[in-house]
Enzyme design. Structure first.
Site, mmCIF file in Angstrom:
data_model
loop_
_atom_site.group_PDB
_atom_site.id
_atom_site.type_symbol
_atom_site.label_atom_id
_atom_site.label_comp_id
_atom_site.label_asym_id
_atom_site.label_seq_id
_atom_site.Cartn_x
_atom_site.Cartn_y
_atom_site.Cartn_z
ATOM 1 N N ASP A 27 19.130 50.988 38.583
ATOM 2 C CA ASP A 27 17.773 50.564 38.924
ATOM 3 C C ASP A 27 17.881 49.505 40.028
ATOM 4 O OD1 ASP A 27 17.479 51.963 36.440
ATOM 5 O OD2 ASP A 27 15.575 50.928 36.096
ATOM 6 N N LYS A 74 10.063 53.319 41.085
ATOM 7 C CA LYS A 74 9.750 52.460 39.934
ATOM 8 C C LYS A 74 8.817 51.347 40.387
ATOM 9 C CE LYS A 74 12.283 49.370 36.757
ATOM 10 N NZ LYS A 74 13.641 48.969 36.297
ATOM 11 N N LYS A 111 8.808 55.821 37.379
ATOM 12 C CA LYS A 111 9.021 54.934 36.230
ATOM 13 C C LYS A 111 8.056 53.759 36.321
ATOM 14 C CE LYS A 111 12.394 51.865 33.989
ATOM 15 N NZ LYS A 111 13.820 51.446 33.898
#
Length: 281
Positions: A152, A214, A243
């Site tokens: 991430d 994300k 996400k």
């Protein structure tokens, strides 16, 4: 506890049992449902069977929902025992992954050695994203070497603010390459971006080979918003996933993000969300 961690096969066997019983009795389950609505009389056994069928369906749905959660602990005050607990909860509730700082990837690998179904996500360039590209590349390689299954990464937000999208795209490409096939989720920090910046940054991530865009780190601004999730979903058009993360603490917020189009949810409140969903059984 509820036993969310049971194998799907076990739950499916329970799910099909009432239907099979009804068929063996030459009484379709739909008929049982109508009788349960009071159209004809049913025996207590038949009613109990039907209620159990509905309960098992709900269990399956909850399990599906919980499988979208990245169970997250990124506080710098987290202790080794906190990480051990995080991993144990991920196994118990059947979350998709745990998401941790680089210093705890190896520990997660140790704690989850008997639960390979739980993935390990590691943050890179976290939380500000202003590291040099080569630093993010090194972090990524080290995280994968330590056992991370997913990365991430935070984009260079100053590059977005300067309109330098070629830098943003190039950096994401290099991190994707360094991840060697492990999915990369690109954190945009939507609360710091305009709508136009969000779209362009998401396009960079999509075109650079990211697996996800994300919304947030959870460290700045409002965090995830349903309208931003919808915008990102529309921008990537299925070329990668979305996400939602940052400030998602309740079952209501969790469901709202999924309804907006999120494919994965990052939250440090996974246990609380799971327990809330369980109360509706």
């Amino acid at each position: 506890m509820f036993g969310f961690g049971k194998k799907k096969e076990e739950i499916k066997e329970k799910e099909t049992a009432p239907a099979e019983t009804a068929q063996n009795n030459k009484q379709p389950l739909l008929t049982t449902a109508k009788e349960a609505d009071g159209k004809t009389s049913v025996s207590p056994e038949e009613m109990a069977e039907f209620e159990e069928f509905k309960r098992q369906k709900k269990i399956l749905e909850i399990r599906r929902l919980l499988k979208t959660i990245d169970h997250t602990l990124l506080k710098q005050t987290a202790r080794r025992e906190d990480i051990r607990k995080l991993c144990a909860e991920a196994v118990e509730y059947g979350f998709y992954s745990v998401c941790v700082q680089p210093v705890y990837v190896s520990a997660c690998n140790e704690f989850l050695k008997n639960a390979p179904q739980i993935k390990i996500a590691c943050v890179v360039g976290f939380p500000m994203g202003e590291n040099k590209t080569e630093t993010k590349v090194f972090e990524t390689k080290r995280a994968v070497a330590d056992g991370a299954d997913e990365i991430d990464m935070v984009i260079c937000i100053s590059a977005v603010k300067n309109g330098n999208y070629s830098y943003v795209k190039r950096e994401i490409k290099q991190v994707v390459k360094a991840a060697k096939g492990s999915p990369v989720k690109v954190i945009l920090e939507t609360s710091l971006l305009t709508r136009e910046e969000m779209v362009k940054a998401a396009q960079c991530a999509r075109d650079a080979g990211a697996a996800f865009v994300k919304t947030s780190t959870g460290y700045f601004g409002e965090g995830a918003k349903a309208e931003d999730v919808r915008l990102l979903k529309d921008t990537v058009k299925g070329a990668c996933c979305v996400k939602a993360s940052g400030g998602i603490k309740t079952a209501e917020q969790f469901r709202e993000m999924l309804a907006a189009g999120a494919d994965r949810i990052g939250t440090s409140s996974g246990k609380e969300i799971a327990d809330s969903l369980k109360m509706n059984l």
